[in-house]
Write an enzyme that holds these catalytic residues in place. Structure first.
Site, PDB file in Angstrom:
ATOM      1  N   MET A  30       0.840  -1.199   0.000  1.00  0.00           N
ATOM      2  CA  MET A  30       0.000   0.000   0.000  1.00  0.00           C
ATOM      3  C   MET A  30       0.877   1.253   0.000  1.00  0.00           C
ATOM      4  SD  MET A  30      -3.417  -0.967   2.044  1.00  0.00           S
ATOM      5  CE  MET A  30      -2.791  -0.760   3.694  1.00  0.00           C
ATOM      6  N   HIS A  37       9.123  -3.646   3.424  1.00  0.00           N
ATOM      7  CA  HIS A  37       8.707  -3.854   2.030  1.00  0.00           C
ATOM      8  C   HIS A  37       9.913  -4.180   1.151  1.00  0.00           C
ATOM      9  CE1 HIS A  37       5.589  -0.813   3.417  1.00  0.00           C
ATOM     10  NE2 HIS A  37       4.844  -1.827   3.063  1.00  0.00           N
ATOM     11  N   ASP A 150       2.082  -9.442   9.208  1.00  0.00           N
ATOM     12  CA  ASP A 150       0.626  -9.492   9.042  1.00  0.00           C
ATOM     13  C   ASP A 150       0.239 -10.967   8.970  1.00  0.00           C
ATOM     14  OD1 ASP A 150       0.034  -6.524   8.623  1.00  0.00           O
ATOM     15  OD2 ASP A 150       1.673  -6.883   7.239  1.00  0.00           O
ATOM     16  N   ARG A 187       2.500   2.701   9.319  1.00  0.00           N
ATOM     17  CA  ARG A 187       1.749   3.471  10.320  1.00  0.00           C
ATOM     18  C   ARG A 187       2.662   4.130  11.349  1.00  0.00           C
ATOM     19  NH1 ARG A 187      -3.756   1.746  10.815  1.00  0.00           N
ATOM     20  NH2 ARG A 187      -4.222   0.382   9.094  1.00  0.00           N
TER      21      ARG A 187
HETATM   22  P1  AMP Z   1       1.422  -3.062   3.432  1.00  0.00           P
HETATM   23  O1  AMP Z   1       1.979  -2.005   2.539  1.00  0.00           O
HETATM   24  O2  AMP Z   1       1.352  -2.668   4.865  1.00  0.00           O
HETATM   25  O3  AMP Z   1       0.137  -3.654   2.895  1.00  0.00           O
HETATM   26  O4  AMP Z   1       2.469  -4.247   3.391  1.00  0.00           O
HETATM   27  C1  AMP Z   1       2.844  -4.840   2.168  1.00  0.00           C
HETATM   28  C2  AMP Z   1       3.579  -6.109   2.457  1.00  0.00           C
HETATM   29  O5  AMP Z   1       4.749  -5.824   3.234  1.00  0.00           O
HETATM   30  C3  AMP Z   1       2.748  -7.107   3.278  1.00  0.00           C
HETATM   31  O6  AMP Z   1       3.007  -8.412   2.798  1.00  0.00           O
HETATM   32  C4  AMP Z   1       3.291  -6.922   4.660  1.00  0.00           C
HETATM   33  O7  AMP Z   1       3.134  -8.062   5.487  1.00  0.00           O
HETATM   34  C5  AMP Z   1       4.760  -6.645   4.367  1.00  0.00           C
HETATM   35  N1  AMP Z   1       5.386  -5.969   5.507  1.00  0.00           N
HETATM   36  C6  AMP Z   1       4.961  -4.828   6.113  1.00  0.00           C
HETATM   37  N2  AMP Z   1       5.746  -4.539   7.162  1.00  0.00           N
HETATM   38  C7  AMP Z   1       6.702  -5.505   7.220  1.00  0.00           C
HETATM   39  C8  AMP Z   1       7.817  -5.768   8.081  1.00  0.00           C
HETATM   40  N3  AMP Z   1       8.099  -4.965   9.100  1.00  0.00           N
HETATM   41  N4  AMP Z   1       8.560  -6.871   7.842  1.00  0.00           N
HETATM   42  C9  AMP Z   1       8.263  -7.697   6.801  1.00  0.00           C
HETATM   43  N5  AMP Z   1       7.236  -7.512   5.958  1.00  0.00           N
HETATM   44  C10 AMP Z   1       6.469  -6.425   6.154  1.00  0.00           C
END
Ligand code: AMP
Length: 281
Positions: A30, A37, A150, A187
């Site tokens: 996102m 990421h 997640d 966040r």
């Molecule tokens: P998001 O942009 O929050 O939807 O996250 C995109 C992807 O990055 C999802 O697969 C999340 O689980 C992964 N992600 C987010 N934060 C982390 C983190 N701290 N360590 C590993 N993967 C992450």
């Protein structure tokens, strides 16, 4: 890096890779990218000839309009970071591309989506499964990479891929943390300085849990210990401590004998944070 806004454009880029016999790894995000990421991008880069990333702030997974409105976004910065990782193509669609007018189809893992964090955020995992299914069908990757942070999301996607026979592999990647242990999250930038410092309590409670499991404990004692650590931080409003069997997310009780997952959620100010750890006795 190719930047595509339409389904036709990203499909044609991926079709070119496939015609050349190249494999494709997909990372869905996102935006508001951080090291977590980028670690997923690097894993995909190591495993595949081509890496495709998506940035789409999915409205259907946000319960509260305010949460969606406050979601951080900086496309120019994200694009630079993706170029720096050697990502081959970025899919950056508008909402109406993913959810065309008259759209009415949803995807829901009926059990997994509606327990644990799904109870705190009704409709969230239905929104996640729906958008991820669409992104898979648009990008047609050989594998897709998701963070273990997640944790329930990862299990929902694994179940969806299995049940709907999506022809791709799902790879889970361990949580990337700040030096003080806070799980990286888009966040985190919304936390005040005091809440940012307080938020390390989540990781601290998980480390304490790991220590207790290593010494032998029960699920009940573990829950009490975790809640006590988090409640000792006055800035944290605890939302949930769930201790479940890893992968199936079914409740466990009594002595810890198999691999468990501890899933936490707590609010710091107006920011809901989650953290998770898999622990084997
Ligand atoms: P998001 O942009 O929050 O939807 O996250 C995109 C992807 O990055 C999802 O697969 C999340 O689980 C992964 N992600 C987010 N934060 C982390 C983190 N701290 N360590 C590993 N993967 C992450």
């Amino acid at each position: 890096m190719e930047i595509c806004a339409s389904v036709e454009d990203i499909r044609s880029v991926v079709a070119g890779y496939k015609r050349a016999g190249e494999s494709v790894g997909l990372v869905t995000t996102m935006g508001a990218l951080h090291e977590g990421h980028l670690t997923l991008m690097r894993r995909a880069r190591a495993d595949h000839d081509r890496v495709v990333a998506t940035i789409f702030v999915n409205p259907t997974q946000f319960g509260e309009v305010a949460d969606l409105a406050h979601y951080p976004s900086d496309d120019a910065r994200d694009i630079d970071l993706l170029k720096g990782e050697g990502v081959d193509a970025l899919f950056l669609p508008e909402v109406a591309v993913i959810y065309p007018p008259g759209d009415e189809t949803i995807v829901e893992t009926t059990e997994l989506a509606n327990k644990l964090h799904g109870k705190v955020r009704p409709g969230h995992f239905r929104g996640v499964a729906t958008v991820v299914a669409r992104l898979f069908n648009i990008c047609l990757p050989d594998a897709a990479y998701f963070g273990e942070k997640d944790y329930q999301q990862l299990q929902v996607i694994r179940r969806m891929v299995r049940d709907l026979h999506f022809p791709l592999a799902i790879v889970g990647v361990p949580t990337v943390r700040e030096p003080d242990g806070l799980a990286m999250s888009s966040r985190n930038v919304r936390l005040t300085e005091a809440d940012r410092a307080a938020a390390v309590v989540l990781n601290r409670s998980l480390s304490e849990a790991e220590r207790l499991v290593a010494g032998g404990t029960t699920v009940e004692a573990l829950g009490d210990a975790i809640r006590a650590v988090i409640r000792s931080e006055p800035r944290a409003t605890l939302r949930a401590v769930d201790i479940v069997a890893a992968e199936t997310l079914t409740p466990v009780s009594g002595p810890v004998t198999g691999k468990i997952a501890i899933m936490l959620s707590a609010e710091f100010g107006s920011v809901l944070l989650i953290d998770q750890r898999e622990i084997a006795p």
